[in-house]
Design a protein around this motif. Structure first.
Motif, PDB file in Angstrom:
ATOM      1  N   ALA A  86       0.831  -1.204   0.000  1.00  0.00           N
ATOM      2  CA  ALA A  86       0.000   0.000   0.000  1.00  0.00           C
ATOM      3  C   ALA A  86       0.868   1.257   0.000  1.00  0.00           C
ATOM      4  CB  ALA A  86      -0.938   0.001   1.206  1.00  0.00           C
ATOM      5  N   VAL A  87       1.953   1.255   0.775  1.00  0.00           N
ATOM      6  CA  VAL A  87       2.842   2.418   0.807  1.00  0.00           C
ATOM      7  C   VAL A  87       3.548   2.581  -0.533  1.00  0.00           C
ATOM      8  CG1 VAL A  87       4.960   3.323   1.862  1.00  0.00           C
ATOM      9  CG2 VAL A  87       3.108   2.460   3.303  1.00  0.00           C
ATOM     10  N   ALA A  88       3.947   1.470  -1.162  1.00  0.00           N
ATOM     11  CA  ALA A  88       4.576   1.556  -2.485  1.00  0.00           C
ATOM     12  C   ALA A  88       3.600   2.111  -3.520  1.00  0.00           C
ATOM     13  CB  ALA A  88       5.080   0.174  -2.911  1.00  0.00           C
ATOM     14  N   VAL A  89       2.339   1.685  -3.459  1.00  0.00           N
ATOM     15  CA  VAL A  89       1.311   2.217  -4.367  1.00  0.00           C
ATOM     16  C   VAL A  89       1.091   3.707  -4.088  1.00  0.00           C
ATOM     17  CG1 VAL A  89      -1.161   2.125  -4.934  1.00  0.00           C
ATOM     18  CG2 VAL A  89       0.174   0.017  -4.770  1.00  0.00           C
ATOM     19  N   HIS A  90       1.105   4.072  -2.813  1.00  0.00           N
ATOM     20  CA  HIS A  90       0.929   5.474  -2.423  1.00  0.00           C
ATOM     21  C   HIS A  90       2.037   6.345  -3.032  1.00  0.00           C
ATOM     22  CE1 HIS A  90       0.185   8.981   0.088  1.00  0.00           C
ATOM     23  NE2 HIS A  90       1.413   8.908   0.578  1.00  0.00           N
ATOM     24  N   VAL A  91       3.274   5.954  -2.822  1.00  0.00           N
ATOM     25  CA  VAL A  91       4.399   6.754  -3.307  1.00  0.00           C
ATOM     26  C   VAL A  91       4.446   6.754  -4.835  1.00  0.00           C
ATOM     27  CG1 VAL A  91       6.916   6.913  -3.352  1.00  0.00           C
ATOM     28  CG2 VAL A  91       5.739   6.404  -1.206  1.00  0.00           C
ATOM     29  N   GLY A  92       4.394   5.566  -5.427  1.00  0.00           N
ATOM     30  CA  GLY A  92       4.454   5.480  -6.889  1.00  0.00           C
ATOM     31  C   GLY A  92       3.275   6.154  -7.565  1.00  0.00           C
ATOM     32  N   GLY A  93       2.105   5.987  -7.003  1.00  0.00           N
ATOM     33  CA  GLY A  93       0.906   6.587  -7.587  1.00  0.00           C
ATOM     34  C   GLY A  93       0.928   8.102  -7.546  1.00  0.00           C
ATOM     35  N   LEU A  94       1.429   8.664  -6.447  1.00  0.00           N
ATOM     36  CA  LEU A  94       1.499  10.121  -6.353  1.00  0.00           C
ATOM     37  C   LEU A  94       2.489  10.694  -7.358  1.00  0.00           C
ATOM     38  CD1 LEU A  94       1.305  10.729  -2.505  1.00  0.00           C
ATOM     39  CD2 LEU A  94      -0.493  11.034  -4.210  1.00  0.00           C
ATOM     40  N   VAL A  95       3.615  10.027  -7.521  1.00  0.00           N
ATOM     41  CA  VAL A  95       4.605  10.494  -8.495  1.00  0.00           C
ATOM     42  C   VAL A  95       4.039  10.410  -9.912  1.00  0.00           C
ATOM     43  CG1 VAL A  95       6.864  10.014  -9.504  1.00  0.00           C
ATOM     44  CG2 VAL A  95       6.586   9.993  -7.020  1.00  0.00           C
ATOM     45  N   LEU A  96       3.308   9.334 -10.199  1.00  0.00           N
ATOM     46  CA  LEU A  96       2.722   9.188 -11.534  1.00  0.00           C
ATOM     47  C   LEU A  96       1.538  10.136 -11.755  1.00  0.00           C
ATOM     48  CD1 LEU A  96       2.798   5.305 -11.938  1.00  0.00           C
ATOM     49  CD2 LEU A  96       4.243   6.987 -13.101  1.00  0.00           C
ATOM     50  N   ALA A  97       0.757  10.385 -10.717  1.00  0.00           N
ATOM     51  CA  ALA A  97      -0.433  11.225 -10.861  1.00  0.00           C
ATOM     52  C   ALA A  97      -0.096  12.709 -11.007  1.00  0.00           C
ATOM     53  CB  ALA A  97      -1.367  11.025  -9.666  1.00  0.00           C
ATOM     54  N   ASP A  98       0.988  13.126 -10.375  1.00  0.00           N
ATOM     55  CA  ASP A  98       1.357  14.543 -10.423  1.00  0.00           C
ATOM     56  C   ASP A  98       2.873  14.659 -10.411  1.00  0.00           C
ATOM     57  OD1 ASP A  98       1.571  17.271 -10.254  1.00  0.00           O
ATOM     58  OD2 ASP A  98       0.575  17.448  -8.316  1.00  0.00           O
ATOM     59  N   GLY A  99       3.439  15.052 -11.542  1.00  0.00           N
ATOM     60  CA  GLY A  99       4.887  15.141 -11.687  1.00  0.00           C
ATOM     61  C   GLY A  99       5.542  16.125 -10.739  1.00  0.00           C
ATOM     62  N   THR A 100       4.778  17.102 -10.242  1.00  0.00           N
ATOM     63  CA  THR A 100       5.384  18.069  -9.322  1.00  0.00           C
ATOM     64  C   THR A 100       5.703  17.458  -7.959  1.00  0.00           C
ATOM     65  OG1 THR A 100       3.215  18.839  -8.594  1.00  0.00           O
ATOM     66  CG2 THR A 100       4.241  20.022 -10.425  1.00  0.00           C
ATOM     67  N   VAL A 101       5.207  16.260  -7.697  1.00  0.00           N
ATOM     68  CA  VAL A 101       5.519  15.579  -6.434  1.00  0.00           C
ATOM     69  C   VAL A 101       7.018  15.295  -6.351  1.00  0.00           C
ATOM     70  CG1 VAL A 101       5.124  13.450  -5.113  1.00  0.00           C
ATOM     71  CG2 VAL A 101       3.222  14.617  -6.199  1.00  0.00           C
ATOM     72  N   VAL A 102       7.679  15.181  -7.481  1.00  0.00           N
ATOM     73  CA  VAL A 102       9.121  14.934  -7.499  1.00  0.00           C
ATOM     74  C   VAL A 102       9.862  16.068  -6.783  1.00  0.00           C
ATOM     75  CG1 VAL A 102      11.115  14.625  -9.018  1.00  0.00           C
ATOM     76  CG2 VAL A 102       8.935  13.570  -9.583  1.00  0.00           C
ATOM     77  N   GLU A 103       9.277  17.262  -6.768  1.00  0.00           N
ATOM     78  CA  GLU A 103       9.895  18.389  -6.057  1.00  0.00           C
ATOM     79  C   GLU A 103      10.067  18.067  -4.569  1.00  0.00           C
ATOM     80  OE1 GLU A 103      11.128  21.256  -7.366  1.00  0.00           O
ATOM     81  OE2 GLU A 103      10.671  20.351  -9.314  1.00  0.00           O
ATOM     82  N   TYR A 104       9.171  17.236  -4.042  1.00  0.00           N
ATOM     83  CA  TYR A 104       9.257  16.876  -2.627  1.00  0.00           C
ATOM     84  C   TYR A 104      10.370  15.877  -2.342  1.00  0.00           C
ATOM     85  CZ  TYR A 104       4.888  19.252  -1.603  1.00  0.00           C
ATOM     86  OH  TYR A 104       3.919  20.187  -1.426  1.00  0.00           O
ATOM     87  N   LEU A 105      10.965  15.342  -3.364  1.00  0.00           N
ATOM     88  CA  LEU A 105      12.047  14.379  -3.167  1.00  0.00           C
ATOM     89  C   LEU A 105      13.417  15.051  -3.190  1.00  0.00           C
ATOM     90  CD1 LEU A 105      10.652  11.494  -5.389  1.00  0.00           C
ATOM     91  CD2 LEU A 105      10.386  11.830  -2.928  1.00  0.00           C
ATOM     92  N   LYS A 106      13.447  16.360  -3.312  1.00  0.00           N
ATOM     93  CA  LYS A 106      14.694  17.115  -3.308  1.00  0.00           C
ATOM     94  C   LYS A 106      15.115  17.428  -1.873  1.00  0.00           C
ATOM     95  CE  LYS A 106      14.006  19.043  -7.874  1.00  0.00           C
ATOM     96  NZ  LYS A 106      13.812  20.262  -8.674  1.00  0.00           N
ATOM     97  N   PRO A 107      16.365  17.871  -1.673  1.00  0.00           N
ATOM     98  CA  PRO A 107      16.842  18.152  -0.299  1.00  0.00           C
ATOM     99  C   PRO A 107      16.031  19.208   0.449  1.00  0.00           C
ATOM    100  CG  PRO A 107      18.682  18.065  -1.833  1.00  0.00           C
ATOM    101  CD  PRO A 107      17.430  17.975  -2.661  1.00  0.00           C
ATOM    102  N   THR A 108      15.293  20.040  -0.253  1.00  0.00           N
ATOM    103  CA  THR A 108      14.505  21.082   0.411  1.00  0.00           C
ATOM    104  C   THR A 108      13.121  20.604   0.825  1.00  0.00           C
ATOM    105  OG1 THR A 108      13.723  21.834  -1.751  1.00  0.00           O
ATOM    106  CG2 THR A 108      15.689  22.925  -0.840  1.00  0.00           C
TER     107      THR A 108
END
Length: 136
Positions: A86-108
């Motif tokens: 479920a957590v893998a689906v949560h993380v992967g799904g959010l990245v796929l659903a909205d590309g701006t989520v990748v911004e949250y994976l940066k050091p800031t």
């Protein structure tokens, strides 16, 4: 006392509450605020956290313990794997659903996001280290 005295019969009210909660959680998707991919990913995160809470709230104890065991080792293992999926689906799904989520994976990234990443990594380590061949 016999084990069957501790086993409760299925109560349909719990299933109805579960369905009502799922419908309530899905309201933003029906309102058009977000897409279904985003909302399903959020629901997967909710399922993951509820599974983790269930695992913490229902520890495995010896069979004849007092109070009695709330769940079997097999069920505990299945819930652990379900939480990880479920957590893998949560993380992967959010990245796929909205590309701006990748911004949250940066050091800031904000503190709450770092906490989620740390919790996901810890869950991965705990589940993978529970595999019998790795434990030996």
């Amino acid at each position: 006392m016999h084990h069957s005295q501790y086993v409760r019969r299925f109560d349909a009210r719990y299933a109805l509450w579960g369905v009502a909660l799922l419908l309530l959680a899905a309201l933003p998707a029906f309102a058009g605020f977000v897409g279904f991919g985003w909302e399903l990913s959020q629901m997967a995160g909710l399922v993951g956290i509820l599974a983790c809470i269930a695992l913490c709230g229902s520890p495995i104890r010896p069979r004849d313990s007092v109070p009695p065991t709330l769940m079997s080792l097999r069920l505990h293992t299945l819930i652990g794997w379900a939480a990880l999926i479920a957590v893998a689906v949560h993380v992967g799904g959010l990245v796929l659903a909205d590309g701006t989520v990748v911004e949250y994976l940066k050091p800031t990234t904000p503190l709450y996001q770092l906490a989620g990443i740390a919790a996901s990594m810890l869950l991965l380590i705990v589940v993978l280290s529970s595999i019998a061949t790795i434990r030996r």
